[in-house]
Design an enzyme around this catalytic site. Structure first.
Site, PDB file in Angstrom:
ATOM      1  N   GLY A 154       0.791  -1.230   0.000  1.00  0.00           N
ATOM      2  CA  GLY A 154       0.000   0.000   0.000  1.00  0.00           C
ATOM      3  C   GLY A 154       0.820   1.276   0.000  1.00  0.00           C
ATOM      4  O   GLY A 154       0.277   2.346   0.281  1.00  0.00           O
ATOM      5  N   ASN A 178       1.878   2.988  -2.422  1.00  0.00           N
ATOM      6  CA  ASN A 178       1.349   3.961  -3.392  1.00  0.00           C
ATOM      7  C   ASN A 178       0.001   4.513  -2.961  1.00  0.00           C
ATOM      8  O   ASN A 178      -0.304   5.681  -3.215  1.00  0.00           O
ATOM      9  CB  ASN A 178       1.284   3.336  -4.785  1.00  0.00           C
ATOM     10  CG  ASN A 178       2.674   3.210  -5.372  1.00  0.00           C
ATOM     11  OD1 ASN A 178       3.265   4.197  -5.781  1.00  0.00           O
ATOM     12  ND2 ASN A 178       3.221   1.999  -5.346  1.00  0.00           N
ATOM     13  N   HIS A 237       3.212   1.202 -13.408  1.00  0.00           N
ATOM     14  CA  HIS A 237       4.046   0.041 -13.743  1.00  0.00           C
ATOM     15  C   HIS A 237       5.516   0.397 -13.504  1.00  0.00           C
ATOM     16  O   HIS A 237       5.969   1.464 -13.928  1.00  0.00           O
ATOM     17  CB  HIS A 237       3.819  -0.367 -15.206  1.00  0.00           C
ATOM     18  CG  HIS A 237       4.464  -1.666 -15.536  1.00  0.00           C
ATOM     19  ND1 HIS A 237       3.912  -2.882 -15.178  1.00  0.00           N
ATOM     20  CD2 HIS A 237       5.648  -1.944 -16.132  1.00  0.00           C
ATOM     21  CE1 HIS A 237       4.724  -3.853 -15.575  1.00  0.00           C
ATOM     22  NE2 HIS A 237       5.781  -3.307 -16.151  1.00  0.00           N
TER      23      HIS A 237
END
Ligand code: GRF
Length: 203
Positions: free
Chosen positions: A11, A13, A102
């Site tokens: 978590g 991000n 990504h």
């Protein structure tokens, strides 16, 4: 905009998004007891866990996910460690309204273990990409990218840490720009409200 963040891991991000002020209306995890759920609770964001093992197939799973998104009147989705394939009903219901992060400069290192593969290839540069999500595999429109150097002495851990730092910088910036409708896309056609924005993200 009403945001859902879909998670499944530490978590970090999600924390970056919340700390930078994105209003998140629900956090959905495909795993229980993950750090991302603690972070959602810390910030007072409602959480839902939907375990794939509780559903007979992908169609049923997607319906459950769609049900949560509708319950919270979600308009925009950010993927942040959600390691489940989103089925056609969700991609269609949220066409051009899902972003993903990504850990490489796409289209290089599509798929899992992008950081490890880039490191093993001894690249001099890798980076981070924020892209729109379509039905393909990391194939949606590129919204923003920043390069990250693999320094000469880097261990895999040091390289990984630098990539994650870049993620935490770039993802909130792009999500907030999407939130303000400064960046939008239709298929692979990306529109930036401010002419230079595409070059500015993450700098
Ligand atoms: C990130 O490294 C991102 O690149 C990938 O999933 C990871 C999620 O990490 N898509 P975290 O749970 O946000 O720490």
């Amino acid at each position: 905009m009403r945001w859902a963040v879909l998670v499944g891991g530490t978590g970090s991000n999600l924390r970056a998004l919340l700390e930078r002020g994105l209003t998140v209306n629900v956090v959905v995890s495909h795993r229980e007891e993950v750090g991302a759920l603690d972070i959602a609770q810390e910030f007072g964001v409602p959480c839902r866990v939907i375990l794939p093992s509780h559903y007979p197939d992908r169609v049923a799973y997607d319906q459950a996910l769609l049900g949560i998104l509708r319950e919270f009147c979600i308009e925009q989705i950010a993927l942040a460690g959600f390691l489940r394939w989103l089925g056609t009903p969700i991609i269609e219901a949220f066409a051009d309204r899902i972003i993903n992060l990504h850990p490489s400069l796409l289209p290089s290192y599509v798929g899992l273990h992008a950081i490890e593969r880039a490191f093993a290839d001894r690249v001099l540069w890798s980076g981070v990409t924020v892209h729109g999500v379509d039905e393909g595999h990391d194939s949606g429109p590129i919204l923003a990218q920043i390069p990250v150097a693999r320094e000469k002495q880097d261990s895999l851990e040091e390289f990984r840490a630098r990539i994650h730092q870049a993620e935490h910088r770039l993802y909130p910036e792009v999500a907030l720009a999407v939130d303000r409708a400064e960046v939008s896309w239709h298929g692979h056609e990306v529109t930036y409200l401010k002419e230079d924005a595409k070059w500015m993200y993450g700098r």
